[in-house]
Motif scaffolding. Structure first.
Motif, PDB file in Angstrom:
ATOM      1  N   THR A 141      -9.685   6.042  -4.514  1.00 35.77           N
ATOM      2  CA  THR A 141      -9.500   6.839  -4.486  1.00 35.77           C
ATOM      3  C   THR A 141     -10.359   8.070  -4.733  1.00 35.77           C
ATOM      4  OG1 THR A 141      -9.053   5.535  -6.889  1.00 35.77           O
ATOM      5  CG2 THR A 141      -9.064   8.322  -7.251  1.00 35.77           C
ATOM      6  N   PHE A 142     -11.451   8.592  -4.757  1.00 41.44           N
ATOM      7  CA  PHE A 142     -12.421   9.751  -4.401  1.00 41.44           C
ATOM      8  C   PHE A 142     -12.171   9.830  -2.855  1.00 41.44           C
ATOM      9  CE2 PHE A 142     -15.994  12.228  -2.389  1.00 41.44           C
ATOM     10  CZ  PHE A 142     -15.858  13.010  -3.849  1.00 41.44           C
ATOM     11  N   HIS A 143     -11.797   9.276  -2.052  1.00 35.23           N
ATOM     12  CA  HIS A 143     -11.456   9.567  -0.684  1.00 35.23           C
ATOM     13  C   HIS A 143     -10.262   9.953  -0.295  1.00 35.23           C
ATOM     14  CE1 HIS A 143     -12.292   9.285   4.196  1.00 35.23           C
ATOM     15  NE2 HIS A 143     -10.472   8.680   3.930  1.00 35.23           N
ATOM     16  N   LYS A 144      -9.488   9.867  -1.037  1.00 34.46           N
ATOM     17  CA  LYS A 144      -8.487  10.226  -1.026  1.00 34.46           C
ATOM     18  C   LYS A 144      -8.104  11.902  -1.938  1.00 34.46           C
ATOM     19  CE  LYS A 144      -5.671   5.409  -0.484  1.00 34.46           C
ATOM     20  NZ  LYS A 144      -4.822   4.970  -0.380  1.00 34.46           N
ATOM     21  N   CYS A 145      -8.576  11.692  -3.567  1.00 30.65           N
ATOM     22  CA  CYS A 145      -8.466  12.969  -4.012  1.00 30.65           C
ATOM     23  C   CYS A 145      -9.677  12.685  -4.714  1.00 30.65           C
ATOM     24  CB  CYS A 145      -6.909  12.946  -5.426  1.00 30.65           C
ATOM     25  SG  CYS A 145      -7.011  14.142  -6.132  1.00 30.65           S
ATOM     26  N   PRO A 146     -10.751  13.622  -4.689  1.00 28.56           N
ATOM     27  CA  PRO A 146     -11.717  13.555  -5.689  1.00 28.56           C
ATOM     28  C   PRO A 146     -11.509  14.301  -7.067  1.00 28.56           C
ATOM     29  CG  PRO A 146     -12.541  14.506  -3.465  1.00 28.56           C
ATOM     30  CD  PRO A 146     -11.076  14.256  -3.996  1.00 28.56           C
ATOM     31  N   GLN A 147     -10.070  14.692  -7.308  1.00 26.50           N
ATOM     32  CA  GLN A 147     -10.125  15.132  -8.277  1.00 26.50           C
ATOM     33  C   GLN A 147      -9.700  14.157  -9.633  1.00 26.50           C
ATOM     34  OE1 GLN A 147      -6.788  17.346 -10.427  1.00 26.50           O
ATOM     35  NE2 GLN A 147      -8.343  19.684  -9.789  1.00 26.50           N
ATOM     36  N   ALA A 148      -8.356  13.031  -9.372  1.00 28.24           N
ATOM     37  CA  ALA A 148      -8.461  12.362  -9.223  1.00 28.24           C
ATOM     38  C   ALA A 148      -9.247  11.244 -10.118  1.00 28.24           C
ATOM     39  CB  ALA A 148      -7.461  11.153  -8.785  1.00 28.24           C
ATOM     40  N   PHE A 149      -9.899  11.041  -9.241  1.00 25.93           N
ATOM     41  CA  PHE A 149     -11.526   9.900  -9.549  1.00 25.93           C
ATOM     42  C   PHE A 149     -12.444  10.425 -10.384  1.00 25.93           C
ATOM     43  CE2 PHE A 149     -16.316  10.259  -9.017  1.00 25.93           C
ATOM     44  CZ  PHE A 149     -16.253   8.503  -8.951  1.00 25.93           C
ATOM     45  N   ARG A 169       0.223   4.731  16.415  1.00 24.17           N
ATOM     46  CA  ARG A 169      -1.096   5.678  15.815  1.00 24.17           C
ATOM     47  C   ARG A 169      -0.996   6.324  14.538  1.00 24.17           C
ATOM     48  NH1 ARG A 169      -2.562  10.717  14.559  1.00 24.17           N
ATOM     49  NH2 ARG A 169      -0.234  11.637  15.200  1.00 24.17           N
ATOM     50  N   VAL A 170       0.024   6.303  14.468  1.00 27.26           N
ATOM     51  CA  VAL A 170       0.412   5.961  12.687  1.00 27.26           C
ATOM     52  C   VAL A 170       0.782   4.809  12.202  1.00 27.26           C
ATOM     53  CG1 VAL A 170       2.388   6.368  11.004  1.00 27.26           C
ATOM     54  CG2 VAL A 170       1.506   8.131  12.921  1.00 27.26           C
ATOM     55  N   ASN A 171       0.581   3.681  13.038  1.00 22.25           N
ATOM     56  CA  ASN A 171       0.933   2.382  12.777  1.00 22.25           C
ATOM     57  C   ASN A 171      -0.913   1.934  12.316  1.00 22.25           C
ATOM     58  OD1 ASN A 171       4.461   2.068  12.014  1.00 22.25           O
ATOM     59  ND2 ASN A 171       4.074   1.130  13.817  1.00 22.25           N
ATOM     60  N   ASP A 172      -1.905   2.115  13.486  1.00 23.34           N
ATOM     61  CA  ASP A 172      -2.957   1.932  13.144  1.00 23.34           C
ATOM     62  C   ASP A 172      -3.560   2.083  11.787  1.00 23.34           C
ATOM     63  OD1 ASP A 172      -2.675  -0.121  15.243  1.00 23.34           O
ATOM     64  OD2 ASP A 172      -3.045   1.483  16.819  1.00 23.34           O
ATOM     65  N   ARG A 173      -3.000   3.663  12.136  1.00 27.77           N
ATOM     66  CA  ARG A 173      -4.301   4.345  10.666  1.00 27.77           C
ATOM     67  C   ARG A 173      -3.071   3.419   9.107  1.00 27.77           C
ATOM     68  NH1 ARG A 173      -1.986   8.302   6.573  1.00 27.77           N
ATOM     69  NH2 ARG A 173      -0.252   8.619   8.558  1.00 27.77           N
ATOM     70  N   GLN A 232      -5.465   0.494   8.982  1.00 28.57           N
ATOM     71  CA  GLN A 232      -6.846   0.630   8.188  1.00 28.57           C
ATOM     72  C   GLN A 232      -6.579   1.044   6.800  1.00 28.57           C
ATOM     73  OE1 GLN A 232      -9.133  -0.167  10.878  1.00 28.57           O
ATOM     74  NE2 GLN A 232      -8.243  -0.563  11.986  1.00 28.57           N
ATOM     75  N   GLU A 233      -5.903   1.534   6.464  1.00 24.07           N
ATOM     76  CA  GLU A 233      -5.844   2.492   5.146  1.00 24.07           C
ATOM     77  C   GLU A 233      -5.964   0.994   4.288  1.00 24.07           C
ATOM     78  OE1 GLU A 233      -2.990   5.430   5.167  1.00 24.07           O
ATOM     79  OE2 GLU A 233      -4.675   7.080   5.342  1.00 24.07           O
ATOM     80  N   GLN A 234      -5.331  -0.370   4.282  1.00 26.43           N
ATOM     81  CA  GLN A 234      -4.455  -1.116   3.594  1.00 26.43           C
ATOM     82  C   GLN A 234      -5.702  -2.232   3.916  1.00 26.43           C
ATOM     83  OE1 GLN A 234      -1.611  -1.653   2.113  1.00 26.43           O
ATOM     84  NE2 GLN A 234      -1.215   0.137   2.325  1.00 26.43           N
ATOM     85  N   TRP A 246      -8.848  -1.437   4.002  1.00 26.12           N
ATOM     86  CA  TRP A 246     -10.543  -0.725   3.847  1.00 26.12           C
ATOM     87  C   TRP A 246     -10.414  -1.632   2.270  1.00 26.12           C
ATOM     88  CZ3 TRP A 246     -12.984   2.329   0.491  1.00 26.12           C
ATOM     89  CH2 TRP A 246     -13.999   2.485   0.622  1.00 26.12           C
ATOM     90  N   LYS A 247      -9.941  -1.408   1.025  1.00 27.25           N
ATOM     91  CA  LYS A 247     -10.825  -1.969   0.093  1.00 27.25           C
ATOM     92  C   LYS A 247     -11.452  -3.266   0.460  1.00 27.25           C
ATOM     93  CE  LYS A 247      -8.036  -1.566  -3.097  1.00 27.25           C
ATOM     94  NZ  LYS A 247      -7.123  -1.250  -4.010  1.00 27.25           N
ATOM     95  N   MET A 248     -10.471  -4.125   1.665  1.00 22.29           N
ATOM     96  CA  MET A 248     -10.407  -5.560   2.065  1.00 22.29           C
ATOM     97  C   MET A 248     -11.645  -5.364   2.476  1.00 22.29           C
ATOM     98  SD  MET A 248      -8.698  -7.898   0.358  1.00 22.29           S
ATOM     99  CE  MET A 248      -8.709  -9.131   1.545  1.00 22.29           C
ATOM    100  N   LYS A 249     -12.103  -5.064   3.351  1.00 25.22           N
ATOM    101  CA  LYS A 249     -13.108  -5.065   3.703  1.00 25.22           C
ATOM    102  C   LYS A 249     -14.621  -4.243   3.126  1.00 25.22           C
ATOM    103  CE  LYS A 249     -12.065  -2.831   7.934  1.00 25.22           C
ATOM    104  NZ  LYS A 249     -11.295  -1.634   9.536  1.00 25.22           N
ATOM    105  N   VAL A 250     -14.135  -3.374   1.845  1.00 24.23           N
ATOM    106  CA  VAL A 250     -15.456  -3.179   1.181  1.00 24.23           C
ATOM    107  C   VAL A 250     -15.039  -5.105   0.217  1.00 24.23           C
ATOM    108  CG1 VAL A 250     -16.010  -2.014  -0.892  1.00 24.23           C
ATOM    109  CG2 VAL A 250     -14.787  -0.808   0.795  1.00 24.23           C
ATOM    110  N   TYR A 251     -15.240  -5.367  -0.362  1.00 25.65           N
ATOM    111  CA  TYR A 251     -14.838  -6.773  -1.187  1.00 25.65           C
ATOM    112  C   TYR A 251     -16.170  -7.920   0.351  1.00 25.65           C
ATOM    113  CZ  TYR A 251     -11.586  -5.630  -4.252  1.00 25.65           C
ATOM    114  OH  TYR A 251     -11.335  -4.703  -5.973  1.00 25.65           O
ATOM    115  N   ALA A 252     -15.289  -7.938   0.958  1.00 24.99           N
ATOM    116  CA  ALA A 252     -15.979  -9.054   2.651  1.00 24.99           C
ATOM    117  C   ALA A 252     -17.770  -8.308   2.495  1.00 24.99           C
ATOM    118  CB  ALA A 252     -15.534  -8.538   3.868  1.00 24.99           C
ATOM    119  N   LEU A 253     -17.434  -7.225   2.810  1.00 22.54           N
ATOM    120  CA  LEU A 253     -19.316  -6.478   2.621  1.00 22.54           C
ATOM    121  C   LEU A 253     -20.237  -6.814   1.227  1.00 22.54           C
ATOM    122  CD1 LEU A 253     -21.726  -4.886   4.236  1.00 22.54           C
ATOM    123  CD2 LEU A 253     -20.419  -2.495   2.936  1.00 22.54           C
TER     124      LEU A 253
END
Length: 531
Positions: free
Chosen positions: A140-148, A345-349, A352-354, A356-363
């Protein structure tokens, strides 16, 4: 001047002279708005002295002082005179401060939060640094600091606090978790649907036979306070429509039925994608498991760092010919699978966005695995109490360790005290979408139209974590991104200004809806933004 009025009494002449002096003094004040504070012009009215410095002084020999009409006139004149020299911005600010409205102010919310947390010094209001972060809050912060800032610092809730889509996701997750409490032969589609019905029956509250209730309409539309009413009541805002008067609200039973049918259709999609009867023990290894890990704040001298925690929907053991036990992390999604219909290029982005949170969970999970020692080390007392405490707090749950030991032949291994990090390996990440776009050829075919289906089929997106070297590279990159976001959060918090948290320009972000509730100018608002 007095000689022109020979027939007037002396007292009247004295009063007229004083009034003329007042007019002359006010004229001087208009021409000299920046007069020094030491300037004082005193007049004797009704047995009292009034100084332009604002001091009402008692005259010698006067038993008491009483306000006079002339004093009130003086205040009105001087106040109006002062306003003549104000800027438009100052006048607008005063008008805004005097308005009585229900607009929010971030400092009032921070004051309320400090009161609820029983802080000793509530006069020194500070924007607090969150106690912990989560993969969702980082995204959320990465996308919108005010929403965070609104959601995770001021702890505001969206209006309404519960939506049919959110309720569907929560209850579907509950049903998909509880279906594995049943024996494999009893994991039928009917039982899965009944688990959904049972959970919704528990949360939906008491619906009157005539579909009519009388309540505070403001509470119905704005949502009920969960701290006062409990978990069930936050679902009470769903499927309501206005009645004929201000206190009448109807239950829209037809809307509830349509919502329930579409939710059950998602579970049918899941059953077509994965038959839970075919999921054999020990899978699912864990369900709805909380994970947490401590990260360094980018400075090796900072021993405290910050904590990131969240909940993993499901962990499975993946069949493998490797000498290590491989784990898959699975996340259920009740929304539609992304439609990869754009450029590569857009499909890869988007992919990656989908993930990203799963990578954090794995970490986080891998950090917990590293933090946890061998099976016998958990019960060994070697004097390192602090390290042992950290191991229990940020290590693997004891239930997970027990289930792993039950599923593996530890006694056959030659190592006397194997480390979990030498035994376990993270294999892949899986996003299990329960529906898709009807025109997505990767998930649907021509039989969809013949079957009169209204939603697309379920589909999975898989992300392989690759070889050990590739896996370590993914972890390092993800940890760097997490530290960068956390460092930026701390930088904005240290500025101690609500205006430091800027909004995004995505028109569907929650920051725009929440920002409208605040007094204009109290939080950041870009002048170029027109929505």
């Amino acid at each position: 001047f007095c000689t022109t009025l020979p027939r007037l009494p002396y007292s009247m002449i004295r009063y007229t002279t004083s009034s003329w002096s007042l007019v002359m003094w006010l004229s001087w004040l208009l021409l000299h708005p920046n007069a020094p504070p030491a300037f004082s012009f005193r007049m004797r009215w009704s047995g009292s002295e009034y100084s332009s410095s604002g001091a009402l002084q008692k005259r010698k020999g006067s038993p008491s002082l009483f306000p006079s009409p002339q004093l009130g006139l003086y205040h009105a004149l001087t106040t109006s005179t002062t306003r003549l020299f104000r800027t438009d911005e100052e006048t607008a600010q005063e008008t805004l401060s005097n308005e009585k409205d229900d607009s929010l102010d971030p400092h009032d919310i921070l004051r309320d939060l400090s009161c609820n947390q029983n802080q000793a010094n509530q006069d020194m209001l500070k924007i607090p640094l969150p106690n912990h972060l989560s993969p969702t809050s980082l995204e959320t912060f990465h996308k919108c600091p005010q929403a965070f800032f609104f959601l995770y610092i001021l702890k505001l809730t969206p209006d309404p606090p519960m939506t049919p889509q959110l309720a569907r996701g929560i209850i579907c997750h509950t049903a998909l978790e509880e279906v594995f409490d049943l024996s494999p032969e009893n994991r039928s589609l009917v039982n899965l649907e009944n688990l959904f019905r049972r959970e919704w029956s528990r949360l939906r509250g008491r619906r009157e036979e005539n579909r009519l209730i009388v309540a505070d309409k403001k509470d119905i539309k704005e949502g009920l306070d969960e701290s006062k009413t409990g978990e069930k009541d936050k679902y009470d805002v769903l499927f309501r429509e206005d009645g004929d008067n201000s206190t009448t609200v109807w239950y829209d039973v037809e809307a509830e039925i349509d919502w329930g049918q579409s939710s059950l259709e998602l579970l049918r999609n899941y059953y077509e994608l994965e038959n839970p009867k075919m999921v054999k023990n020990p899978n699912p290894l864990m369900r709805e498991m909380w994970v947490q890990a401590r990260f360094q704040a980018g400075n090796s001298n900072d021993i405290n760092g910050f904590v990131v925690r969240g909940k993993i929907d499901r962990i499975d053991i993946c069949p493998s010919s490797s000498d290590k036990v491989q784990l898959d992390i699975i996340d259920y999604k009740t929304g539609k699978k992304p439609h990869f219909k754009y450029s590569q290029r857009v499909n890869d982005r988007i992919a990656q966005e989908q993930f990203w949170k799963m990578k954090v969970y794995a970490l986080i999970l891998w950090k917990m695995i590293i933090q946890t020692g061998g099976s016998s080390e958990q019960s060994r007392v070697n004097g390192q109490e602090q390290r042992q405490k950290e191991g229990y707090k940020f290590g693997m749950p004891w239930v997970l360790q027990q289930r792993l030991m039950q599923s593996m032949q530890f006694m056959a291994r030659t190592e006397s005290d194997p480390k979990w990090s030498n035994i376990l390996e993270l294999n892949s990440l899986r996003l299990m979408y329960l529906t898709s776009h009807l025109d997505d050829a990767s998930a649907n075919d021509s039989t969809m139209i013949a079957d009169n289906r209204t939603i697309g089929r379920a589909n999975c997106l898989d992300f392989s974590l690759g070889s050990p070297a590739e896996f370590q590279s993914i972890l390092d990159q993800t940890e760097l991104e997490v530290q960068t976001i956390a460092k930026e959060i701390k930088r904005l918090v240290d500025m101690q200004s609500p205006h430091a948290f800027q909004h995004c320009d995505w028109k569907y972000c929650s920051c725009h809806e929440l920002r409208r509730k605040f007094r204009r100018g109290s939080v950041f608002q870009s002048p170029e933004l027109n929505f």
